[in-house]
Design an enzyme around this catalytic site. Structure first.
Site, mmCIF file in Angstrom:
data_model
loop_
_atom_site.group_PDB
_atom_site.id
_atom_site.type_symbol
_atom_site.label_atom_id
_atom_site.label_comp_id
_atom_site.label_asym_id
_atom_site.label_seq_id
_atom_site.Cartn_x
_atom_site.Cartn_y
_atom_site.Cartn_z
ATOM 1 N N LYS A 190 11.510 -8.598 1.875
ATOM 2 C CA LYS A 190 10.557 -9.464 1.175
ATOM 3 C C LYS A 190 9.298 -8.605 0.968
ATOM 4 O O LYS A 190 8.501 -8.411 1.877
ATOM 5 C CB LYS A 190 10.251 -10.707 2.017
ATOM 6 C CG LYS A 190 9.390 -11.724 1.317
ATOM 7 C CD LYS A 190 7.950 -11.467 1.656
ATOM 8 C CE LYS A 190 6.940 -12.252 0.923
ATOM 9 N NZ LYS A 190 6.227 -11.453 -0.061
ATOM 10 N N GLU A 218 3.410 -4.317 12.584
ATOM 11 C CA GLU A 218 2.542 -3.173 12.326
ATOM 12 C C GLU A 218 1.390 -3.711 11.476
ATOM 13 O O GLU A 218 1.545 -3.921 10.279
ATOM 14 C CB GLU A 218 3.350 -2.084 11.603
ATOM 15 C CG GLU A 218 2.763 -0.716 11.777
ATOM 16 C CD GLU A 218 1.688 -0.456 10.752
ATOM 17 O OE1 GLU A 218 0.510 -0.742 11.075
ATOM 18 O OE2 GLU A 218 2.005 0.000 9.657
ATOM 19 N N CYS A 249 -3.474 1.606 6.737
ATOM 20 C CA CYS A 249 -3.760 1.026 8.051
ATOM 21 C C CYS A 249 -4.268 2.096 9.008
ATOM 22 O O CYS A 249 -5.091 1.809 9.874
ATOM 23 C CB CYS A 249 -2.514 0.347 8.605
ATOM 24 S SG CYS A 249 -1.037 1.350 8.521
ATOM 25 N N ASN A 284 0.807 -1.238 0.000
ATOM 26 C CA ASN A 284 0.000 0.000 0.000
ATOM 27 C C ASN A 284 0.837 1.285 0.000
ATOM 28 O O ASN A 284 0.457 2.271 -0.620
ATOM 29 C CB ASN A 284 -1.051 -0.012 1.125
ATOM 30 C CG ASN A 284 -0.465 -0.168 2.496
ATOM 31 O OD1 ASN A 284 0.661 -0.634 2.664
ATOM 32 N ND2 ASN A 284 -1.221 0.211 3.505
HETATM 33 P P1 NDP Z 1 -0.888 -9.564 3.662
HETATM 34 O O1 NDP Z 1 -0.766 -9.210 5.075
HETATM 35 O O2 NDP Z 1 -1.257 -10.968 3.317
HETATM 36 O O3 NDP Z 1 0.493 -9.212 2.902
HETATM 37 C C1 NDP Z 1 1.485 -8.344 3.451
HETATM 38 C C2 NDP Z 1 2.856 -8.961 3.291
HETATM 39 O O4 NDP Z 1 2.950 -10.112 4.125
HETATM 40 C C3 NDP Z 1 3.145 -9.431 1.877
HETATM 41 O O5 NDP Z 1 4.514 -9.224 1.590
HETATM 42 C C4 NDP Z 1 2.806 -10.901 1.957
HETATM 43 O O6 NDP Z 1 3.458 -11.612 0.970
HETATM 44 C C5 NDP Z 1 3.304 -11.255 3.342
HETATM 45 N N1 NDP Z 1 2.699 -12.446 3.953
HETATM 46 C C6 NDP Z 1 1.387 -12.765 4.045
HETATM 47 N N2 NDP Z 1 1.209 -13.898 4.726
HETATM 48 C C7 NDP Z 1 2.441 -14.340 5.071
HETATM 49 C C8 NDP Z 1 2.923 -15.481 5.786
HETATM 50 N N3 NDP Z 1 2.099 -16.399 6.299
HETATM 51 N N4 NDP Z 1 4.255 -15.609 5.950
HETATM 52 C C9 NDP Z 1 5.087 -14.686 5.453
HETATM 53 N N5 NDP Z 1 4.701 -13.593 4.782
HETATM 54 C C10 NDP Z 1 3.387 -13.407 4.583
HETATM 55 O O7 NDP Z 1 -1.898 -8.541 2.992
HETATM 56 P P2 NDP Z 1 -2.802 -8.584 1.668
HETATM 57 O O8 NDP Z 1 -2.087 -7.864 0.613
HETATM 58 O O9 NDP Z 1 -3.332 -9.926 1.312
HETATM 59 O O10 NDP Z 1 -4.006 -7.712 2.200
HETATM 60 C C11 NDP Z 1 -4.995 -8.313 3.030
HETATM 61 C C12 NDP Z 1 -5.386 -7.400 4.170
HETATM 62 O O11 NDP Z 1 -4.254 -7.091 4.986
HETATM 63 C C13 NDP Z 1 -5.896 -6.026 3.760
HETATM 64 O O12 NDP Z 1 -7.235 -6.089 3.364
HETATM 65 C C14 NDP Z 1 -5.656 -5.235 5.039
HETATM 66 O O13 NDP Z 1 -6.694 -5.503 5.953
HETATM 67 C C15 NDP Z 1 -4.371 -5.807 5.581
HETATM 68 N N6 NDP Z 1 -3.201 -4.976 5.202
HETATM 69 C C16 NDP Z 1 -2.709 -4.095 6.099
HETATM 70 C C17 NDP Z 1 -1.671 -3.265 5.750
HETATM 71 C C18 NDP Z 1 -1.105 -2.286 6.715
HETATM 72 O O14 NDP Z 1 -0.582 -1.251 6.289
HETATM 73 N N7 NDP Z 1 -1.117 -2.579 7.999
HETATM 74 C C19 NDP Z 1 -1.091 -3.284 4.415
HETATM 75 C C20 NDP Z 1 -1.638 -4.294 3.547
HETATM 76 C C21 NDP Z 1 -2.666 -5.089 3.946
HETATM 77 P P3 NDP Z 1 2.709 -12.721 0.066
HETATM 78 O O15 NDP Z 1 1.622 -11.994 -0.661
HETATM 79 O O16 NDP Z 1 3.800 -13.218 -0.797
HETATM 80 O O17 NDP Z 1 2.145 -13.741 1.000
#
Ligand code: NDP
Length: 456
Positions: free
Chosen positions: A156, A230, A264, A133
């Site tokens: 990553k 976070e 967020c 984001n």
């Molecule tokens: P994710 O939390 O799934 O993705 C964020 C990062 O974490 C990506 O790099 C993702 O990589 C990685 N990730 C996810 N699951 C794992 C895991 N089990 N082990 C290691 N790495 C992991 O967010 P999404 O993009 O799917 O968004 C879904 C929801 O997350 C949103 O609707 C929102 O609610 C929340 N979000 C919050 C943010 C914030 O700023 N706090 C930012 C983005 C999302 P990969 O895709 O390769 O799994």
């Protein structure tokens, strides 16, 4: 074995690029280089690290238009906001270049010893799992203090912003962090686990969803490694009966809709005293309907597409469930009939606790309006959530505003202003929003060894 990382332009739905995952051998190579890069960076003086951060800041400012265009292409944020993001990254680099040495200076402590003090030493390579984001800001918010402290970074990034990840690594290399001090890992979740288990990696940070944070923290804990999380939020935006309603509605609209609603710390639950509810809601809807929705590359655009089709579908599903539970869409409430993952800026009225628009984070351009009987009830509603990231309170009575601020269960709270991050003040959450702090002196001490040295 696995699928490549694919970036898709969310405005055109056209594929931009496929980035193959790193092989196991390449990951091993990068871990090895991280370990040797750490030996280089830890032995540099603060002055040498600061000079590199200053150079990175110059490059971010000089290249803000191109870097902004890359962010806009990969994840759809309006170009003006993307350029501002590159410039904000320059700010955080300069901030730590200027203050990092002070924050990490030895601290003398009076004891019975001849000499005793606390030294702050780096830990080693830190894994940063980052979301799409704010593809530059999230990486620099963590990376600038981490490099200044003498650690090195394994980034990553989210798959859809792989181009941004590579651009960040290139930029830091050009700034003089030449020895692989920030490397990109193009890996899947399973390999993230392998990396967390590796003894060369000494800590991890994750910005993203609650399940992702829990998964990474669980695995790091098994190897006794520190983490900073976070995660999401469902930030309250309280409007008191004595608030400047025009200002509250205009700031509230920005706080909810900027970055196409994907932040967020966006204002998500507008908790409004009943006495001014209709008046405020009308003004909020007016502001929301005045937004220009369109291609994020247009300078006039306020709201572009969401970053991915599945994220847009999740938001629409939440809106439909909210309406099923009694909420009323007084603006938007639907996807847009055009190419791109657009969702109409939406205002949901009559949202009640115990329903989806109150209890879940809605990560898109959707404002929920909730009625409160009085200020005390507003605070109780604000705290009635598993999240605890940020919050805002609008009132003309600053003493009352501050009192209410102190009773919110959040990591940061703003009176008569939207919630925002600023390098000078700590940033992070409580409850399900995570733990640990970024930015300020707190952020740079997250991954350092506060070492007691005692000389008798
Ligand atoms: P994710 O939390 O799934 O993705 C964020 C990062 O974490 C990506 O790099 C993702 O990589 C990685 N990730 C996810 N699951 C794992 C895991 N089990 N082990 C290691 N790495 C992991 O967010 P999404 O993009 O799917 O968004 C879904 C929801 O997350 C949103 O609707 C929102 O609610 C929340 N979000 C919050 C943010 C914030 O700023 N706090 C930012 C983005 C999302 P990969 O895709 O390769 O799994």
């Amino acid at each position: 074995s696995a699928m490549p990382l694919v970036s898709v332009n969310p405005t055109t739905e056209q594929e931009i690029e496929r980035h193959p995952l790193h092989t196991g051998r390449e990951v091993e190579h990068r871990l090895d280089r991280a370990a040797s890069a750490f030996e280089v960076n830890r032995s540099r003086s603060f002055g040498e690290r600061a000079a590199r951060l200053e150079r990175a800041a110059d490059l971010l400012e000089d290249n803000a238009p191109a870097l902004g265009a890359l962010m806009t292409e990969e994840m759809g944020k309006p170009l003006t906001q993307a350029q501002a993001e590159a410039e904000k990254c320059a700010w955080v680099c300069r901030y730590y270049a200027e203050h990092g040495a002070d924050f990490l200076a030895d601290r003398a402590v009076e004891t019975a010893a001849r000499k005793s003090y606390v030294a702050h030493e780096p830990l080693g390579p830190i894994l940063a799992v980052m979301p799409w984001n704010f593809p530059f800001w999230q990486a620099f918010r963590f990376g600038a203090p981490t490099l200044m402290a003498g650690n090195v970074v394994l980034l990553k990034h989210a798959p859809n912003v792989t181009g941004c990840a590579e651009a960040i690594a290139d930029l830091l290399r050009e700034a003089g962090f030449a020895d692989h001090e920030l490397q990109v890992l193009r890996v899947d979740e399973e390999t993230v686990g392998t990396v967390l288990d590796d003894q060369r990696v000494r800590g991890a940070t994750l910005t993203g969803s609650v399940p992702a944070g829990a998964a990474v923290a669980r695995q790091a804990a098994a190897q006794i490694k520190p983490t900073v999380l976070e995660l999401g939020g469902s930030d309250p935006f309280i409007v008191c009966a004595d608030a400047d309603l025009e200002k509250a509605a205009s700031v509230g609209c920005t706080a909810r809709m900027q970055n196409n609603g994907q932040s967020c710390i966006a204002a998500k639950r507008f908790i409004v005293e009943r006495a001014v509810l209709d008046d405020f809601q009308e003004r909020l809807v007016e502001n929301v309907e005045a937004l220009t929705v369109g291609p994020p590359t247009d300078r006039e655009t306020d709201v572009g597409p969401m970053a991915r089709a599945d994220l847009r579908d999740t938001v629409h599903d939440q809106v439909e469930r909210a309406i099923g539970a009694g909420a009323v869409a007084v603006a938007g409430g639907h996807t847009l009939e055009r190419d791109g993952f657009f969702y109409a800026p939406t205002v949901l009225a009559d949202v009640d606790p115990g329903t989806v628009a109150f209890d879940e984070e809605i990560f898109g351009p959707v404002a929920s309006v909730i009625a409160a009987d009085d200020a005390e009830h507003a605070v109780a509603l604000a705290n009635d959530t598993r999240f605890g990231l940020g919050g805002s309170i609008f009132t003309e009575d600053l003493e009352k505003g501050e009192r209410m601020a102190r009773s919110l269960e959040v990591g940061c709270v703003f009176v008569n202003e939207m919630t925002k991050s600023d390098p000078r003040v700590p940033f992070g959450g409580i409850k399900d929003s995570g733990y640990g702090r970024e930015l300020s002196h707190h952020g740079i001490r997250a991954f350092v060894n506060a070492k007691t040295v005692w000389v008798e």
